[in-house]
Design a protein around this motif. Structure first.
Motif, short mmCIF file in Angstrom:
data_model
loop_
_atom_site.label_atom_id
_atom_site.label_comp_id
_atom_site.label_asym_id
_atom_site.label_seq_id
_atom_site.Cartn_x
_atom_site.Cartn_y
_atom_site.Cartn_z
N ASN A 189 0.79 -1.34 0.03
CA ASN A 189 0.10 0.01 0.16
C ASN A 189 0.72 1.26 0.18
O ASN A 189 0.34 2.39 -0.28
N GLN A 190 1.96 1.34 0.46
CA GLN A 190 3.16 2.39 0.53
C GLN A 190 3.04 3.14 -0.72
O GLN A 190 3.40 2.61 -2.04
N PRO A 191 2.87 4.18 -0.80
CA PRO A 191 3.09 5.17 -2.22
C PRO A 191 4.29 5.42 -2.49
O PRO A 191 5.33 5.52 -1.57
N GLN A 192 4.65 5.30 -3.68
CA GLN A 192 6.06 5.30 -4.29
C GLN A 192 6.24 6.66 -4.97
O GLN A 192 5.40 6.95 -5.72
N ALA A 193 7.50 7.30 -4.79
CA ALA A 193 7.78 8.83 -5.25
C ALA A 193 8.10 8.31 -6.80
O ALA A 193 8.74 7.63 -7.13
N LEU A 194 7.46 9.13 -7.53
CA LEU A 194 7.84 9.23 -9.13
C LEU A 194 9.11 9.87 -9.42
O LEU A 194 9.43 11.00 -8.80
N PHE A 195 9.99 9.32 -10.25
CA PHE A 195 11.17 9.65 -10.50
C PHE A 195 11.24 11.05 -11.38
O PHE A 195 11.94 11.99 -11.21
N GLU A 196 10.12 10.88 -12.15
CA GLU A 196 10.25 12.24 -13.31
C GLU A 196 8.71 12.48 -13.43
O GLU A 196 8.20 12.63 -14.67
N PRO A 197 8.10 13.33 -12.35
CA PRO A 197 6.85 13.82 -12.60
C PRO A 197 6.95 14.95 -13.64
O PRO A 197 7.83 15.61 -13.47
N ASN A 198 5.69 15.03 -14.05
CA ASN A 198 5.57 16.15 -14.78
C ASN A 198 4.71 17.47 -14.15
O ASN A 198 3.59 17.63 -13.93
N VAL A 199 5.46 18.33 -13.48
CA VAL A 199 5.19 19.39 -12.41
C VAL A 199 5.31 20.69 -13.16
O VAL A 199 6.39 21.12 -13.70
N HIS A 200 4.13 21.41 -13.48
CA HIS A 200 4.13 22.80 -13.97
C HIS A 200 4.34 23.75 -12.91
O HIS A 200 3.30 23.76 -12.06
N GLN A 201 5.27 24.77 -12.82
CA GLN A 201 5.36 25.78 -11.79
C GLN A 201 4.49 27.07 -12.45
O GLN A 201 4.23 27.18 -13.66
N GLY A 202 3.60 27.56 -11.44
CA GLY A 202 2.91 28.70 -11.77
C GLY A 202 1.40 28.27 -12.27
O GLY A 202 0.78 29.28 -12.83
N TYR A 203 1.25 27.11 -12.27
CA TYR A 203 -0.01 26.49 -12.42
C TYR A 203 -0.65 25.83 -11.33
O TYR A 203 -0.03 25.28 -10.52
N VAL A 204 -2.10 25.79 -11.16
CA VAL A 204 -2.78 24.79 -10.33
C VAL A 204 -3.95 24.06 -11.31
O VAL A 204 -4.14 24.48 -12.10
#
Length: 250
Positions: A189-204
């Motif tokens: 059940n333990q969540p695993q960190a994604l190595f290359e997530p697609n994160v957009h700065q300045g957006y929600v």
């Protein structure tokens, strides 16, 4: 109680719960990261009242859980340097009430201590250390690069945690668009960190609620409720007339 009336009442109960869920969806149409919900229904067999003919079993309708649509919401530009939105899979992790909670709401800021926190002040967790991220509030430039790495004036300050949850059916809703994972210490059940997530700065990420569709469903439920109410009224009138006739015969 008459079988027909019992069936009608159970249907009314589920319609009322369904209406509450839809009303909550509409209320959160502008809530960042909110995921639309729906009531999950199933048939519930039960024995009929005592009778000499007719079916031996009835099928009632009951709700057994809540379904959530985790599809992507629109990404809205804010221009704020600490706002972040995930495109694709994953959830941000924050520390609240002494436990890890997961959310798609990326309206972040820094607090008085320089920690990266959510809108309500809960610390945002680092992907590698699972600890709060300490930033320099006086930095001239803050940018998000390489799958969530936070750089300030050319120095790496941490990596925004974006975690994958393999079985989303175990997620428990905690309010404020957040979820917890029961038995998160269990490796399965333990969540695993994604190595290359697609994160957009300045957006929600906005809510994925489609208000017109929800309003249409609400009107359909209202018509169904009125139809069931008329059915129950007719069934009650029929019972009254039957009793009156029996009284006259006797």
């Amino acid at each position: 109680m008459d079988n027909a009336i019992m069936i009608g009442l159970t249907r009314q109960m589920t319609l009322r719960r369904d209406m509450d869920v839809i009303a909550n969806n509409i209320a959160n149409a502008n809530t960042a990261g909110f995921k639309v919900e729906s009531l999950l229904l199933e048939n519930q067999p039960a024995e009929t009242a005592e009778h000499s003919d007719g079916p031996s079993e009835l099928q009632y309708v009951t709700n057994w859980g809540m379904g959530r649509d985790f599809s992507q919401g629109d990404l809205e530009f804010t221009g704020r340097q600490f706002d972040m939105a995930i495109e694709g899979e994953g959830f941000f992790a924050v520390e609240a009430n002494g436990e890890e909670q997961y959310t798609r709401d990326g309206r972040f800021r820094t607090d008085a201590d320089g920690q990266l926190v959510s809108a309500d002040g809960s610390p945002v967790l680092d992907a590698d250390t699972r600890a709060p991220i300490l930033l320099n509030p006086n930095a001239a430039e803050t940018v998000i690069v390489d799958g969530g790495v936070i750089m300030q004036d050319g120095q790496q300050m941490g990596r925004i945690g974006v975690f994958e949850i393999a079985d989303r059916s175990v997620m428990t809703k905690e309010g404020n668009g957040r979820y917890t994972i029961p038995n998160a210490d269990d490796p399965e059940n333990q969540p695993q960190a994604l190595f290359e997530p697609n994160v957009h700065q300045g957006y929600v990420e906005s809510s994925n609620v489609k208000s017109i569709a929800e309003l249409t469903d609400m009107m359909t439920i209202m018509r169904s409720y009125q139809s069931v109410s008329k059915f129950l009224s007719d069934a009650e009138d029929l019972n009254k007339r039957a009793i009156e006739r029996l009284g006259r015969v006797s």
